[in-house]
Design an enzyme around this catalytic site. Structure first.
Site, PDB file in Angstrom:
ATOM      1  CG  ASN A  33      43.906  58.210  40.838  1.00 34.89           C
ATOM      2  OD1 ASN A  33      42.932  58.933  40.744  1.00 34.89           O
ATOM      3  ND2 ASN A  33      44.152  57.229  39.987  1.00 34.89           N
ATOM      4  CG  HIS A  72      54.428  57.231  44.052  1.00 35.78           C
ATOM      5  ND1 HIS A  72      54.055  57.845  42.878  1.00 35.78           N
ATOM      6  CD2 HIS A  72      53.779  56.046  44.073  1.00 35.78           C
ATOM      7  CE1 HIS A  72      53.215  57.062  42.231  1.00 35.78           C
ATOM      8  NE2 HIS A  72      53.036  55.957  42.932  1.00 35.78           N
ATOM      9  CB  ALA A  81      50.394  54.008  44.952  1.00 33.96           C
TER      10      ALA A  81
HETATM   11  N1  LIG Z   1      44.295  56.211  44.792  1.00 36.89           N
HETATM   12  C1  LIG Z   1      45.326  55.529  44.272  1.00 36.89           C
HETATM   13  O1  LIG Z   1      46.465  55.584  44.745  1.00 36.89           O
HETATM   14  C2  LIG Z   1      45.064  54.665  43.075  1.00 36.89           C
HETATM   15  C3  LIG Z   1      46.014  53.706  42.719  1.00 36.89           C
HETATM   16  C4  LIG Z   1      45.747  52.909  41.623  1.00 36.89           C
HETATM   17  C5  LIG Z   1      44.594  53.086  40.874  1.00 36.89           C
HETATM   18  N2  LIG Z   1      43.710  54.056  41.212  1.00 36.89           N
HETATM   19  C6  LIG Z   1      42.484  54.267  40.419  1.00 36.89           C
HETATM   20  O2  LIG Z   1      41.477  53.339  40.811  1.00 36.89           O
HETATM   21  C7  LIG Z   1      40.638  53.026  39.681  1.00 36.89           C
HETATM   22  C8  LIG Z   1      40.564  51.510  39.491  1.00 36.89           C
HETATM   23  O3  LIG Z   1      41.864  50.990  39.228  1.00 36.89           O
HETATM   24  P1  LIG Z   1      42.049  49.484  38.701  1.00 36.89           P
HETATM   25  O4  LIG Z   1      43.492  49.176  38.705  1.00 36.89           O
HETATM   26  O5  LIG Z   1      41.105  48.585  39.403  1.00 36.89           O
HETATM   27  O6  LIG Z   1      41.552  49.666  37.172  1.00 36.89           O
HETATM   28  P2  LIG Z   1      40.938  48.544  36.215  1.00 36.89           P
HETATM   29  O7  LIG Z   1      41.002  49.119  34.848  1.00 36.89           O
HETATM   30  O8  LIG Z   1      41.566  47.222  36.477  1.00 36.89           O
HETATM   31  O9  LIG Z   1      39.395  48.428  36.676  1.00 36.89           O
HETATM   32  C9  LIG Z   1      38.471  49.457  36.498  1.00 36.89           C
HETATM   33  C10 LIG Z   1      37.105  48.815  36.310  1.00 36.89           C
HETATM   34  O10 LIG Z   1      36.131  49.856  36.306  1.00 36.89           O
HETATM   35  C11 LIG Z   1      35.219  49.617  35.254  1.00 36.89           C
HETATM   36  N3  LIG Z   1      34.605  50.881  34.819  1.00 36.89           N
HETATM   37  C12 LIG Z   1      35.165  51.864  34.081  1.00 36.89           C
HETATM   38  N4  LIG Z   1      34.271  52.850  33.872  1.00 36.89           N
HETATM   39  C13 LIG Z   1      33.121  52.487  34.489  1.00 36.89           C
HETATM   40  C14 LIG Z   1      31.847  53.073  34.630  1.00 36.89           C
HETATM   41  N5  LIG Z   1      31.551  54.252  34.057  1.00 36.89           N
HETATM   42  N6  LIG Z   1      30.893  52.420  35.350  1.00 36.89           N
HETATM   43  C15 LIG Z   1      31.163  51.214  35.916  1.00 36.89           C
HETATM   44  N7  LIG Z   1      32.373  50.593  35.805  1.00 36.89           N
HETATM   45  C16 LIG Z   1      33.336  51.216  35.102  1.00 36.89           C
HETATM   46  C17 LIG Z   1      36.061  48.964  34.156  1.00 36.89           C
HETATM   47  O11 LIG Z   1      35.248  48.229  33.225  1.00 36.89           O
HETATM   48  C18 LIG Z   1      36.972  48.065  34.972  1.00 36.89           C
HETATM   49  O12 LIG Z   1      36.418  46.774  35.181  1.00 36.89           O
HETATM   50  C19 LIG Z   1      41.253  53.759  38.483  1.00 36.89           C
HETATM   51  O13 LIG Z   1      40.581  54.990  38.256  1.00 36.89           O
HETATM   52  C20 LIG Z   1      42.670  54.030  38.922  1.00 36.89           C
HETATM   53  O14 LIG Z   1      43.238  55.156  38.295  1.00 36.89           O
HETATM   54  C21 LIG Z   1      43.910  54.821  42.311  1.00 36.89           C
END
Ligand SMILES: NC(=O)c1ccc[n+]([C@@H]2O[C@H](COP(=O)([O-])OP(=O)(O)OC[C@H]3O[C@@H](n4cnc5c(N)ncnc54)[C@H](O)[C@@H]3O)[C@@H](O)[C@H]2O)c1
Length: 245
Positions: free
Chosen positions: A169, A197, A114
Protein backbone atom coordinates in the site's frame (compact mmCIF):
# COMPACT_ATOMS: atom_id res chain seq x y z
CA UNK A 1 -18.10 12.38 16.24
CA UNK A 2 -19.48 8.95 15.33
CA UNK A 3 -17.05 6.53 13.72
CA UNK A 4 -17.89 3.47 11.63
CA UNK A 5 -15.08 0.93 11.30
CA UNK A 6 -14.94 -1.55 8.41
CA UNK A 7 -12.31 -4.23 9.06
CA UNK A 8 -11.71 -5.28 12.67
CA UNK A 9 -8.38 -7.06 12.18
CA UNK A 10 -4.97 -5.99 13.29
CA UNK A 11 -5.17 -2.28 12.38
CA UNK A 12 -8.90 -1.98 13.11
CA UNK A 13 -8.50 -3.35 16.62
CA UNK A 14 -5.73 -0.91 17.56
CA UNK A 15 -7.68 2.02 16.11
CA UNK A 16 -10.77 0.90 18.02
CA UNK A 17 -8.78 0.90 21.28
CA UNK A 18 -7.62 4.46 20.61
CA UNK A 19 -11.16 5.60 19.77
CA UNK A 20 -12.51 3.84 22.87
CA UNK A 21 -10.29 6.04 25.03
CA UNK A 22 -11.08 9.25 23.11
CA UNK A 23 -13.43 11.94 24.36
CA UNK A 24 -13.82 13.37 20.86
CA UNK A 25 -14.73 10.23 18.90
CA UNK A 26 -17.25 7.49 19.54
CA UNK A 27 -16.85 4.07 17.93
CA UNK A 28 -20.51 3.68 17.03
CA UNK A 29 -20.55 0.95 14.32
CA UNK A 30 -18.33 -1.90 13.21
CA UNK A 31 -18.39 -4.32 10.30
CA UNK A 32 -16.29 -7.34 9.39
CA UNK A 33 -16.83 -10.52 7.38
CA UNK A 34 -15.05 -12.51 10.09
CA UNK A 35 -16.98 -13.11 13.31
CA UNK A 36 -13.82 -13.90 15.28
CA UNK A 37 -12.35 -10.47 14.41
CA UNK A 38 -15.58 -8.85 15.64
CA UNK A 39 -15.71 -10.87 18.89
CA UNK A 40 -12.06 -10.17 19.68
CA UNK A 41 -12.48 -6.48 19.06
CA UNK A 42 -15.70 -6.11 21.06
CA UNK A 43 -14.27 -7.97 24.05
CA UNK A 44 -11.33 -5.53 24.25
CA UNK A 45 -13.55 -2.40 24.40
CA UNK A 46 -15.17 -0.54 27.32
CA UNK A 47 -17.85 1.04 25.11
CA UNK A 48 -19.46 -1.52 22.84
CA UNK A 49 -20.25 -0.48 19.24
CA UNK A 50 -23.16 -1.78 17.17
CA UNK A 51 -22.33 -4.58 14.72
CA UNK A 52 -23.99 -3.65 11.48
CA UNK A 53 -23.94 -3.92 7.69
CA UNK A 54 -21.96 -1.53 5.51
CA UNK A 55 -25.07 0.38 4.28
CA UNK A 56 -26.19 1.25 7.81
CA UNK A 57 -22.64 1.97 8.94
CA UNK A 58 -21.99 4.46 6.14
CA UNK A 59 -25.35 6.19 6.45
CA UNK A 60 -24.99 6.81 10.18
CA UNK A 61 -21.27 7.56 10.66
CA UNK A 62 -19.50 10.93 10.48
CA UNK A 63 -16.13 9.25 9.99
CA UNK A 64 -15.74 5.97 8.09
CA UNK A 65 -12.53 4.02 8.61
CA UNK A 66 -11.58 1.34 6.11
CA UNK A 67 -9.02 -1.15 7.42
CA UNK A 68 -10.16 -4.20 5.48
CA UNK A 69 -9.07 -4.61 1.85
CA UNK A 70 -8.74 -2.95 -1.56
CA UNK A 71 -12.09 -4.48 -2.59
CA UNK A 72 -13.84 -2.70 0.29
CA UNK A 73 -12.27 0.61 -0.82
CA UNK A 74 -13.64 0.18 -4.35
CA UNK A 75 -17.09 -0.75 -2.97
CA UNK A 76 -17.14 2.25 -0.60
CA UNK A 77 -17.34 4.74 -3.42
CA UNK A 78 -20.60 3.26 -4.73
CA UNK A 79 -22.27 4.85 -1.67
CA UNK A 80 -23.38 8.39 -1.01
CA UNK A 81 -20.45 9.81 0.98
CA UNK A 82 -21.66 13.40 1.19
CA UNK A 83 -20.40 15.18 4.33
CA UNK A 84 -18.41 12.13 5.43
CA UNK A 85 -14.78 11.94 6.46
CA UNK A 86 -13.24 8.76 5.08
CA UNK A 87 -9.96 7.29 6.30
CA UNK A 88 -8.49 4.69 3.95
CA UNK A 89 -5.80 2.17 4.95
CA UNK A 90 -5.87 -0.06 1.83
CA UNK A 91 -4.66 2.80 -0.35
CA UNK A 92 -3.88 0.41 -3.24
CA UNK A 93 -7.65 0.32 -3.82
CA UNK A 94 -7.58 4.00 -4.78
CA UNK A 95 -5.27 3.51 -7.75
CA UNK A 96 -7.32 4.01 -10.94
CA UNK A 97 -10.35 5.44 -9.13
CA UNK A 98 -11.77 8.70 -10.43
CA UNK A 99 -10.86 11.34 -7.81
CA UNK A 100 -12.90 14.19 -9.18
CA UNK A 101 -16.04 12.15 -8.61
CA UNK A 102 -14.94 10.90 -5.23
CA UNK A 103 -14.08 14.25 -3.71
CA UNK A 104 -17.42 16.01 -3.66
CA UNK A 105 -18.55 17.42 -0.32
CA UNK A 106 -16.51 14.91 1.61
CA UNK A 107 -12.98 14.51 2.92
CA UNK A 108 -10.61 11.67 2.16
CA UNK A 109 -7.73 10.90 4.55
CA UNK A 110 -4.90 8.55 3.64
CA UNK A 111 -2.44 8.07 6.52
CA UNK A 112 1.28 8.09 5.75
CA UNK A 113 1.24 4.40 6.58
CA UNK A 114 4.48 2.51 6.90
CA UNK A 115 6.69 5.14 5.23
CA UNK A 116 8.04 8.51 6.32
CA UNK A 117 8.72 11.89 4.75
CA UNK A 118 5.48 12.35 2.79
CA UNK A 119 5.39 15.96 4.01
CA UNK A 120 8.67 16.79 2.17
CA UNK A 121 7.75 14.68 -0.84
CA UNK A 122 4.47 16.58 -1.21
CA UNK A 123 6.33 19.89 -0.95
CA UNK A 124 8.61 18.99 -3.88
CA UNK A 125 6.07 16.94 -5.85
CA UNK A 126 5.86 19.29 -8.86
CA UNK A 127 9.64 19.23 -9.20
CA UNK A 128 10.34 15.50 -8.95
CA UNK A 129 12.40 14.17 -11.87
CA UNK A 130 12.86 10.62 -10.57
CA UNK A 131 11.22 8.68 -7.76
CA UNK A 132 11.99 5.21 -6.55
CA UNK A 133 10.69 2.95 -3.76
CA UNK A 134 12.72 -0.06 -2.68
CA UNK A 135 10.83 -2.25 -0.22
CA UNK A 136 12.60 -5.11 1.55
CA UNK A 137 10.48 -7.51 3.60
CA UNK A 138 11.15 -10.75 5.48
CA UNK A 139 10.58 -13.63 3.04
CA UNK A 140 8.14 -15.29 5.46
CA UNK A 141 5.87 -12.21 5.58
CA UNK A 142 5.68 -12.44 1.76
CA UNK A 143 4.84 -16.16 2.00
CA UNK A 144 8.18 -17.08 0.37
CA UNK A 145 10.96 -19.47 1.34
CA UNK A 146 13.95 -18.15 -0.64
CA UNK A 147 17.27 -18.77 1.12
CA UNK A 148 19.05 -15.80 -0.51
CA UNK A 149 18.02 -12.17 -0.80
CA UNK A 150 16.01 -11.90 -4.02
CA UNK A 151 14.32 -9.18 -6.09
CA UNK A 152 10.77 -10.43 -6.56
CA UNK A 153 9.21 -7.43 -8.31
CA UNK A 154 10.25 -4.47 -10.42
CA UNK A 155 7.64 -2.28 -12.05
CA UNK A 156 5.05 0.43 -11.54
CA UNK A 157 2.53 1.04 -8.75
CA UNK A 158 -0.48 -0.36 -10.58
CA UNK A 159 1.20 -3.75 -11.09
CA UNK A 160 2.71 -3.74 -7.57
CA UNK A 161 -0.62 -3.26 -5.78
CA UNK A 162 -2.26 -5.82 -8.07
CA UNK A 163 0.40 -8.47 -7.39
CA UNK A 164 0.93 -7.67 -3.68
CA UNK A 165 -2.41 -6.27 -2.47
CA UNK A 166 -1.59 -6.75 1.23
CA UNK A 167 2.04 -5.75 1.16
CA UNK A 168 2.63 -2.62 -0.85
CA UNK A 169 0.00 0.00 0.00
CA UNK A 170 2.95 2.31 0.62
CA UNK A 171 3.61 2.38 -3.13
CA UNK A 172 0.06 3.57 -3.76
CA UNK A 173 0.28 6.16 -0.98
CA UNK A 174 3.55 7.46 -2.43
CA UNK A 175 1.99 7.86 -5.88
CA UNK A 176 -1.16 9.51 -4.50
CA UNK A 177 0.91 11.98 -2.45
CA UNK A 178 3.32 12.99 -5.22
CA UNK A 179 1.22 12.45 -8.34
CA UNK A 180 4.32 10.78 -9.77
CA UNK A 181 4.52 7.10 -10.75
CA UNK A 182 7.53 5.76 -8.84
CA UNK A 183 9.66 2.82 -9.89
CA UNK A 184 8.94 0.03 -7.39
CA UNK A 185 11.35 -2.73 -6.37
CA UNK A 186 10.32 -5.41 -3.88
CA UNK A 187 13.00 -7.57 -2.26
CA UNK A 188 12.39 -10.76 -0.30
CA UNK A 189 15.09 -11.16 2.36
CA UNK A 190 15.23 -14.25 4.60
CA UNK A 191 17.52 -12.49 7.12
CA UNK A 192 15.88 -9.09 7.59
CA UNK A 193 13.77 -8.58 10.75
CA UNK A 194 12.11 -5.31 9.72
CA UNK A 195 9.86 -4.10 6.89
CA UNK A 196 12.22 -1.64 5.22
CA UNK A 197 11.11 1.10 2.82
CA UNK A 198 13.65 3.27 1.03
CA UNK A 199 12.43 6.22 -1.03
CA UNK A 200 14.77 8.17 -3.32
CA UNK A 201 13.45 11.35 -4.92
CA UNK A 202 15.58 13.60 -7.15
CA UNK A 203 14.95 16.97 -8.78
CA UNK A 204 16.16 20.58 -8.79
CA UNK A 205 15.43 20.73 -5.04
CA UNK A 206 18.22 18.18 -4.46
CA UNK A 207 17.77 14.64 -3.25
CA UNK A 208 15.51 13.16 -0.60
CA UNK A 209 16.61 9.78 0.68
CA UNK A 210 14.10 8.47 3.21
CA UNK A 211 14.64 5.16 4.95
CA UNK A 212 12.11 3.62 7.33
CA UNK A 213 12.84 0.36 9.14
CA UNK A 214 9.63 -0.87 10.66
CA UNK A 215 9.00 -3.43 13.33
CA UNK A 216 6.02 -5.57 12.28
CA UNK A 217 2.76 -5.40 14.22
CA UNK A 218 0.86 -8.54 15.28
CA UNK A 219 0.17 -9.10 11.57
CA UNK A 220 3.71 -9.55 10.09
CA UNK A 221 2.53 -8.00 6.81
CA UNK A 222 1.59 -4.78 8.63
CA UNK A 223 4.18 -2.45 10.17
CA UNK A 224 3.44 -1.02 13.61
CA UNK A 225 4.10 2.47 12.20
CA UNK A 226 1.13 2.05 9.83
CA UNK A 227 -1.17 1.75 12.84
CA UNK A 228 0.43 4.69 14.62
CA UNK A 229 0.12 6.84 11.50
CA UNK A 230 -3.61 6.09 11.31
CA UNK A 231 -4.01 7.11 14.96
CA UNK A 232 -2.12 10.32 14.13
CA UNK A 233 -4.52 10.92 11.25
CA UNK A 234 -7.44 10.73 13.70
CA UNK A 235 -5.61 13.16 16.00
CA UNK A 236 -5.27 15.54 13.04
CA UNK A 237 -9.04 15.47 12.55
CA UNK A 238 -9.43 16.20 16.25
CA UNK A 239 -6.85 19.00 16.62
CA UNK A 240 -6.62 22.38 14.95
CA UNK A 241 -2.91 22.79 15.68
CA UNK A 242 -0.89 20.79 13.14
CA UNK A 243 2.85 20.88 12.73
CA UNK A 244 4.55 19.31 9.71
CA UNK A 245 1.36 18.81 7.75
N1 LIG B 1 -1.41 2.15 4.17
C1 LIG B 1 -0.47 1.36 4.70
O1 LIG B 1 0.70 1.71 4.82
C2 LIG B 1 -0.89 0.00 5.16
C3 LIG B 1 -0.04 -0.72 6.01
C4 LIG B 1 -0.45 -1.96 6.44
C5 LIG B 1 -1.65 -2.51 6.01
N2 LIG B 1 -2.44 -1.81 5.16
C6 LIG B 1 -3.72 -2.38 4.68
O2 LIG B 1 -4.74 -2.18 5.65
C7 LIG B 1 -5.69 -3.25 5.59
C8 LIG B 1 -5.88 -3.87 6.98
O3 LIG B 1 -4.64 -4.40 7.45
P1 LIG B 1 -4.59 -5.36 8.74
O4 LIG B 1 -3.18 -5.59 9.08
O5 LIG B 1 -5.52 -4.85 9.77
O6 LIG B 1 -5.21 -6.71 8.10
P2 LIG B 1 -5.97 -7.88 8.87
O7 LIG B 1 -6.00 -9.02 7.92
O8 LIG B 1 -5.41 -8.08 10.23
O9 LIG B 1 -7.47 -7.32 9.07
C9 LIG B 1 -8.35 -7.09 8.00
C10 LIG B 1 -9.76 -7.32 8.52
O10 LIG B 1 -10.67 -6.92 7.49
C11 LIG B 1 -11.68 -7.90 7.38
N3 LIG B 1 -12.25 -7.88 6.03
C12 LIG B 1 -11.70 -8.36 4.89
N4 LIG B 1 -12.55 -8.18 3.86
C13 LIG B 1 -13.66 -7.58 4.35
C14 LIG B 1 -14.88 -7.15 3.79
N5 LIG B 1 -15.15 -7.32 2.48
N6 LIG B 1 -15.80 -6.55 4.59
C15 LIG B 1 -15.56 -6.39 5.92
N7 LIG B 1 -14.40 -6.80 6.52
C16 LIG B 1 -13.47 -7.39 5.75
C17 LIG B 1 -10.98 -9.22 7.71
O11 LIG B 1 -11.91 -10.23 8.11
C18 LIG B 1 -10.06 -8.80 8.84
O12 LIG B 1 -10.67 -8.91 10.11
C19 LIG B 1 -5.14 -4.25 4.56
O13 LIG B 1 -5.76 -4.04 3.30
C20 LIG B 1 -3.68 -3.90 4.48
O14 LIG B 1 -3.10 -4.23 3.24
C21 LIG B 1 -2.10 -0.57 4.76
Amino acid sequence: MKIGLIGCGNIGKELALYIDSSEFFELAFINDVNENSIDELISSLKNKPMITDIDHLIKNSDVIIESASQEVVKKLFDYDLKNKKILIMSSGGLINLDYKNILKNNELFIPTGAISGLDSLKAVSNLIESLELITTKPSKSLGLENKEKQIIFEGNVEEAVKQFPQNINVAATLKLATNFDPKITIISDPEIKTNKHEIIAKGIFGKLHLITENKPSKNPKTSYLAILSAIQCLKNIENNFRVGC
